[in-house]
Design a protein around this motif. Structure first.
Motif, PDB file in Angstrom:
ATOM      1  N   PRO A 306       0.815  -1.225   0.000  1.00 45.26           N
ATOM      2  CA  PRO A 306       0.000   0.000   0.000  1.00 45.26           C
ATOM      3  C   PRO A 306       0.843   1.267   0.000  1.00 45.26           C
ATOM      4  CG  PRO A 306      -0.978  -1.628   1.462  1.00 45.26           C
ATOM      5  CD  PRO A 306       0.341  -2.208   1.012  1.00 45.26           C
ATOM      6  N   ASP A 307       1.930   1.297   0.795  1.00 50.83           N
ATOM      7  CA  ASP A 307       2.778   2.485   0.822  1.00 50.83           C
ATOM      8  C   ASP A 307       3.598   2.631  -0.451  1.00 50.83           C
ATOM      9  OD1 ASP A 307       1.960   3.530   3.255  1.00 50.83           O
ATOM     10  OD2 ASP A 307       3.471   2.444   4.407  1.00 50.83           O
ATOM     11  N   GLY A 308       4.004   1.508  -1.049  1.00 50.86           N
ATOM     12  CA  GLY A 308       4.722   1.580  -2.318  1.00 50.86           C
ATOM     13  C   GLY A 308       3.838   2.127  -3.425  1.00 50.86           C
ATOM     14  N   ILE A 309       2.598   1.653  -3.476  1.00 46.22           N
ATOM     15  CA  ILE A 309       1.650   2.141  -4.480  1.00 46.22           C
ATOM     16  C   ILE A 309       1.356   3.623  -4.268  1.00 46.22           C
ATOM     17  CG2 ILE A 309      -0.743   1.930  -5.290  1.00 46.22           C
ATOM     18  CD1 ILE A 309      -0.451  -1.117  -4.585  1.00 46.22           C
ATOM     19  N   ALA A 310       1.175   4.027  -3.008  1.00 48.45           N
ATOM     20  CA  ALA A 310       0.926   5.442  -2.708  1.00 48.45           C
ATOM     21  C   ALA A 310       2.130   6.303  -3.095  1.00 48.45           C
ATOM     22  CB  ALA A 310       0.599   5.612  -1.230  1.00 48.45           C
ATOM     23  N   SER A 311       3.338   5.779  -2.895  1.00 48.98           N
ATOM     24  CA  SER A 311       4.538   6.518  -3.272  1.00 48.98           C
ATOM     25  C   SER A 311       4.618   6.686  -4.788  1.00 48.98           C
ATOM     26  CB  SER A 311       5.784   5.785  -2.765  1.00 48.98           C
ATOM     27  OG  SER A 311       5.779   5.675  -1.359  1.00 48.98           O
ATOM     28  N   ALA A 312       4.271   5.641  -5.522  1.00 44.46           N
ATOM     29  CA  ALA A 312       4.259   5.743  -6.979  1.00 44.46           C
ATOM     30  C   ALA A 312       3.218   6.758  -7.440  1.00 44.46           C
ATOM     31  CB  ALA A 312       3.983   4.375  -7.599  1.00 44.46           C
ATOM     32  N   GLN A 313       2.079   6.783  -6.771  1.00 44.91           N
ATOM     33  CA  GLN A 313       1.048   7.777  -7.109  1.00 44.91           C
ATOM     34  C   GLN A 313       1.552   9.187  -6.841  1.00 44.91           C
ATOM     35  OE1 GLN A 313      -1.763   7.626  -8.615  1.00 44.91           O
ATOM     36  NE2 GLN A 313      -2.423   5.476  -8.546  1.00 44.91           N
ATOM     37  N   LEU A 314       2.313   9.377  -5.760  1.00 43.52           N
ATOM     38  CA  LEU A 314       2.876  10.689  -5.466  1.00 43.52           C
ATOM     39  C   LEU A 314       3.797  11.140  -6.593  1.00 43.52           C
ATOM     40  CD1 LEU A 314       3.599  13.127  -3.671  1.00 43.52           C
ATOM     41  CD2 LEU A 314       5.288  11.656  -2.539  1.00 43.52           C
ATOM     42  N   LEU A 315       4.700  10.259  -7.045  1.00 51.00           N
ATOM     43  CA  LEU A 315       5.607  10.626  -8.133  1.00 51.00           C
ATOM     44  C   LEU A 315       4.836  10.940  -9.408  1.00 51.00           C
ATOM     45  CD1 LEU A 315       8.513   8.055  -7.633  1.00 51.00           C
ATOM     46  CD2 LEU A 315       8.379  10.423  -6.833  1.00 51.00           C
ATOM     47  N   LYS A 316       3.813  10.151  -9.686  1.00 51.50           N
ATOM     48  CA  LYS A 316       2.998  10.436 -10.874  1.00 51.50           C
ATOM     49  C   LYS A 316       2.375  11.827 -10.778  1.00 51.50           C
ATOM     50  CE  LYS A 316      -1.309   9.326 -13.215  1.00 51.50           C
ATOM     51  NZ  LYS A 316      -2.480   8.423 -13.336  1.00 51.50           N
ATOM     52  N   ARG A 317       1.817  12.143  -9.626  1.00 52.64           N
ATOM     53  CA  ARG A 317       1.127  13.427  -9.491  1.00 52.64           C
ATOM     54  C   ARG A 317       2.093  14.604  -9.548  1.00 52.64           C
ATOM     55  NH1 ARG A 317      -3.015  10.742  -5.210  1.00 52.64           N
ATOM     56  NH2 ARG A 317      -4.553  10.079  -6.758  1.00 52.64           N
ATOM     57  N   LEU A 318       3.302  14.413  -9.023  1.00 48.72           N
ATOM     58  CA  LEU A 318       4.295  15.471  -9.152  1.00 48.72           C
ATOM     59  C   LEU A 318       4.691  15.666 -10.616  1.00 48.72           C
ATOM     60  CD1 LEU A 318       6.653  14.847  -6.088  1.00 48.72           C
ATOM     61  CD2 LEU A 318       4.839  16.546  -6.324  1.00 48.72           C
ATOM     62  N   ALA A 319       4.851  14.570 -11.342  1.00 50.08           N
ATOM     63  CA  ALA A 319       5.197  14.677 -12.762  1.00 50.08           C
ATOM     64  C   ALA A 319       4.074  15.340 -13.552  1.00 50.08           C
ATOM     65  CB  ALA A 319       5.493  13.284 -13.327  1.00 50.08           C
ATOM     66  N   VAL A 320       2.836  14.931 -13.278  1.00 47.13           N
ATOM     67  CA  VAL A 320       1.687  15.518 -13.951  1.00 47.13           C
ATOM     68  C   VAL A 320       1.550  16.998 -13.590  1.00 47.13           C
ATOM     69  CG1 VAL A 320      -0.845  15.495 -14.021  1.00 47.13           C
ATOM     70  CG2 VAL A 320       0.425  13.358 -14.217  1.00 47.13           C
ATOM     71  N   GLY A 321       1.712  17.300 -12.295  1.00 46.62           N
ATOM     72  CA  GLY A 321       1.618  18.693 -11.872  1.00 46.62           C
ATOM     73  C   GLY A 321       2.674  19.562 -12.521  1.00 46.62           C
ATOM     74  N   MET A 322       3.909  19.025 -12.613  1.00 49.32           N
ATOM     75  CA  MET A 322       4.982  19.761 -13.285  1.00 49.32           C
ATOM     76  C   MET A 322       4.584  20.100 -14.707  1.00 49.32           C
ATOM     77  SD  MET A 322       8.297  20.781 -13.111  1.00 49.32           S
ATOM     78  CE  MET A 322       9.157  19.753 -11.908  1.00 49.32           C
TER      79      MET A 322
END
Length: 372
Positions: A306-322
């Motif tokens: 669960p924490d690994g998946i959430a971490s991957a989602q964080l990186l995705k959202r930072l990339a998308v936000g950028m």
């Protein structure tokens, strides 16, 4: 100050580049220290020379001698002397930002880095990474964003046949240049792993080409592709692996090693399936005093916890936000800044198990570089 390098300045910068490329830091300090002192005393020097030289001297000091308080004071003194002589300039703004970053003032650092803007072009080439630094306000806004919804045009999923998954994303040019060495290393050193290749803007024959090039691996390869028609394609290619990573975790439900394709395994893949929820490649040696030169982008490991998946989602959202906020503005080192900001957020929040996979801990002994 002029905008034209003198002959003597040109020769000095040629010397500096030679030593910098050879990772010889002390000669850089010996050459540039007296010259910058003289320029700050007498006000002489072209703007391109001052920009590059000031930047490289500060890098060399922090790289050779560390970023402890005496060296931060030394850098602050150089900035103050430059501002007294020339006013605020991109090189002094950059190192005011660096000092704020080193002392943990994220928002002041991000604002100063971004203030360098287009003027980063007169600094050392990698200083263009200042344009994509992420502040805490961006982090807070972007980690809930998911507005750039691009669905891969093709998914060919053969099923996970191994205990782990290797994931690379590239365009057709990088595929043909680097896939042969990468594929051979996977065939040799990772018989237990599946491989997923994500192609951005593939040519009509790219899929047939990889099928031919990967005959020995074909039963273990899955392929997806997408067409990207938005701004700043070069940066999108670099970010795609983060945007697609949650999909890959969901698709396979196995530990994933994300790497550049201009890489190769040099030993068995090893046990990255155990350990932390996410593993970053933290830079060990050399200059690492700017955010984008602290976490290296060549490799990342994520487990489907669960924490690994959430971490991957964080990186995705930072990339998308950028991309939503700054896409199309000539971004460089955006992937390193996304990784740094995600890494620091996860470490500070403390509940995710974060590994350092640099050095000997790097899965499979991955080596990087276009010479492969």
């Amino acid at each position: 100050m002029t905008s034209i390098l003198t002959e003597a300045e040109t020769l000095t910068l040629q010397q500096v580049r030679y030593f910098a490329r050879a990772d010889q830091v002390r000669p850089v300090i010996d050459i540039l220290g007296p010259q910058i002192d003289a320029a700050l005393a007498n006000g002489r020097g072209s703007r391109p020379f001052l920009g590059t030289s000031f930047d490289v001297l500060c890098r060399a000091i922090l790289s050779a001698e560390g970023s402890d308080e005496p060296n931060r004071v030394r850098i602050a003194d150089l900035c103050a002397r430059s501002e007294d002589r020339f006013g605020a300039q991109p090189w002094s703004i950059l190192y005011r930002a660096c000092l704020a970053h080193l002392t943990g003032d994220r928002d002041a650092a991000a604002a100063l880095y971004q203030a360098v803007g287009s003027e980063a072009d007169i600094l050392w080439p990698s200083s263009v990474g200042s344009r994509s630094v992420i502040g805490s306000g961006d982090l807070a806004a972007w980690r809930t964003a998911d507005s750039l919804k691009i669905t891969p045009a093709r998914i060919e999923h053969r099923g996970a046949t191994g205990t782990s998954v290797l994931f690379v994303a590239c365009d057709g040019i990088y595929l043909r240049a680097f896939a042969p060495a990468y594929l051979q290393s996977v065939a040799t050193w990772a018989p237990e792993a599946s491989l997923h290749v994500h192609l951005v803007d593939p040519a009509a024959d790219d899929l047939a080409w990889i099928e031919s090039a990967a005959r020995d691996l074909w039963s273990r390869i899955s392929i997806s592709s997408e067409v990207y028609a938005g701004p700043d394609r070069r940066t999108w290619y670099a970010m795609t692996r983060f945007v697609r990573l949650p999909q890959i975790l969901d698709m396979y439900d196995r530990p994933v090693l994300v790497s550049d394709i201009d890489a190769a395994l040099t030993r068995p893949l090893g046990g990255f399936a155990t350990g932390g929820d996410i593993g970053f490649r933290i830079k060990r040696a050399g200059f690492r005093a700017h955010p984008w030169q602290t976490v290296q982008a060549g490799a990342l490991t994520v487990r489907p916890t669960p924490d690994g998946i959430a971490s991957a989602q964080l990186l995705k959202r930072l990339a998308v936000g950028m991309f939503d906020a700054r896409g199309g503005r000539g971004l460089w080192f955006a992937d390193q800044n996304v990784l740094f900001s995600g890494w620091r957020a996860l470490v500070e929040e403390g509940h995710v198990l974060v590994d350092d996979i640099s050095g000997q801990a790097l899965p499979g002994g991955l080596v990087f570089g276009k010479a492969l």
